[in-house]
Write an enzyme that holds these catalytic residues in place. Structure first.
Site, mmCIF file in Angstrom:
data_model
loop_
_atom_site.group_PDB
_atom_site.id
_atom_site.type_symbol
_atom_site.label_atom_id
_atom_site.label_comp_id
_atom_site.label_asym_id
_atom_site.label_seq_id
_atom_site.Cartn_x
_atom_site.Cartn_y
_atom_site.Cartn_z
ATOM 1 N N SER A 150 0.997 -1.181 -0.093
ATOM 2 C CA SER A 150 0.075 0.045 -0.040
ATOM 3 C C SER A 150 0.604 1.338 0.171
ATOM 4 C CB SER A 150 -1.049 -0.012 1.030
ATOM 5 O OG SER A 150 -0.326 -0.073 2.393
ATOM 6 N N LYS B 139 -12.697 -0.824 0.463
ATOM 7 C CA LYS B 139 -11.816 -0.037 -0.495
ATOM 8 C C LYS B 139 -12.842 -0.010 -1.869
ATOM 9 C CE LYS B 139 -7.439 -0.161 1.936
ATOM 10 N NZ LYS B 139 -7.102 -1.171 2.819
ATOM 11 N N HIS C 240 -5.745 -3.877 -1.884
ATOM 12 C CA HIS C 240 -5.611 -2.584 -2.658
ATOM 13 C C HIS C 240 -5.819 -3.469 -4.159
ATOM 14 C CE1 HIS C 240 -4.771 0.495 -0.288
ATOM 15 N NE2 HIS C 240 -4.316 -0.141 0.774
#
Ligand SMILES: *Cc1c(COP(=O)(O)O)cnc(C)c1O
Length: 396
Positions: A184, A243, A212
């Site tokens: 990240s 996310k 991610h």
């Protein structure tokens, strides 16, 4: 009651965090999450630090589905899954996630932090060994700590080091390789193709955390396993609904059915924590539906990411090579990163500076994150303002 010595120690920790520049303060947003957000000052700022990669946090289809599910299934279930916290929609979301990721089965958690926290202690014990990338996410580190397995670390993304360690572990019942799919702080991708090759050679099981990646990495957004052409070769994938998949909350572990079965029976954050709220499940289902029908949004995100990466590099900023919408602007010096972020906010650009200990010493940076919601005009404004500020501060 706090003892005097404990109180004094706590005060000391707080004071030194503040003095060392490690104090984290929080801005209050008074609007929905979006490309421009209102920090209460009346004027909106361009948000370049959300994990809202696909802009689904306030997408009309997701809001509609969440509202409808609120009406049809209620606000909450007041229960863990195995007592009375499983609705049809929770099973449906698990099935849809498995289909989306091309895995055998999926188990939901309240957060990806819980998925990672409840994985290793449950599955692996004294006879096993877990080898973890040294830059893995905090939740993987904590989850691995809870397991009684032998614990080793390999150098970041260093397949030679990983293999050297695997070679010497032939006596273990199960060898386990653990890595973030995407790291990240840098937007770097794990070398999952190489990891799969040596996992096969040494009969090692693979766990990746794709928080991610799920929803946008890979040609149809399935994740790092799609991008690296190893669908079906990764044993367990953990991920988040917090996310790209709508940004509310919720996490999951997906993969080999026999392992998911065991997690459902024994994983502590699953057994002893409340089920995901129905509107969040409804929103998650809508997000998967949207992303399964077309790759338009992720294609748009990738185009904008390439545009921003190229233009910022042309402007003279140092950006590590890559393709991920996490775009770190390397400034190296902690004070420069903080000052630049503060100056940019005055110009209506909302970014955050990261420095040690979040990133290694002398690797301070501003981490920007591109969203499909950003328009080319938004990105041009950001590039122009970054360049203006960079010249002012003597960085360019
Ligand atoms: C964000 C993140 C998590 C935590 O996800 P939550 O669902 O918010 O708990 C875990 N692992 C990685 C790699 C992340 O980036």
């Amino acid at each position: 009651m706090l003892s005097p010595s404990f109180r004094s120690d706590v005060k000391h920790v707080l004071k030194s965090m503040s003095e060392d520049g490690l104090w984290k303060s929080e801005y209050e947003i008074v609007s929905p999450q979006g490309s421009w957000v209102d920090l209460g000052g009346g004027e909106k700022v361009l948000n370049l630090c959300a994990n809202n990669y696909l802009g689904l946090s306030s997408h009309p289809d997701i809001l509609k589905a969440a509202r409808q599910t609120l009406d049809s299934r209620g606000f909450g279930l007041s229960s863990v899954r195995f007592i009375c916290g499983t609705q049809d929609i929770h099973k449906e979301l698990e099935r849809d996630l498995s289909r989306f990721l091309h895995t055998e089965d999926t188990i939901l958690y309240a957060a990806a932090f819980d998925a990672n926290g409840g994985l290793f202690e449950c599955l692996f014990g004294e006879k096993d060994v877990i080898i973890s990338d040294e830059l893995n996410h905090a939740s993987l580190i904590d989850g691995i700590r809870l397991s009684k397995a032998q614990r080793l670390r390999y150098r970041h993304n260093d397949i030679e080091d990983l293999e050297a360690q695997l070679k010497s572990l032939s006596d273990r019942r199960q060898k386990v390789i653990v890595s973030d799919g995407v790291f990240s702080m840098d937007g770097t991708l794990a070398q999952l193709d190489a990891i799969c090759q040596i996992a096969e050679k040494y009969q090692a099981l693979i766990v990746i955390d794709d928080c991610h990646a799920t929803g946008f990495v890979g040609k149809t957004g399935r994740g790092t396993h799609e991008l690296k052409n190893v669908i079906g070769h990764v044993d367990l994938i953990t991920g988040t609904l917090g996310k790209a998949l709508g940004g509310a909350s919720g996490g999951f572990t997906s993969g080999k059915k026999i392992l998911i079965d065991l997690l459902r029976q024994k994983s502590r954050p699953y057994l002893f924590s409340n089920t995901i709220a129905p509107p969040v499940v409804g929103g998650g289902l809508a997000a998967l539906k949207l992303l399964s029908s077309s790759s338009k949004i992720r294609d748009d995100l990738m185009k904008k990411t390439t545009y921003f990466r190229n233009k910022m590099t042309e402007a003279g900023f140092q950006i590590p090579k890559g393709e991920h919408p996490i775009v770190p602007i390397m400034l190296y010096d902690a004070k420069k990163a903080k000052d630049m972020a503060a100056a940019l906010l005055k110009e209506r650009i909302y970014v955050v500076g990261f420095h040690y200990p979040v990133v290694p010493q002398n690797q301070a940076r501003i981490r920007t994150q591109i969203s499909a919601l950003h328009s080319i005009e938004d990105l041009d404004y950001a590039i122009h303002t970054f360049a203006k500020q960079g010249k002012k501060m003597g960085i360019l």
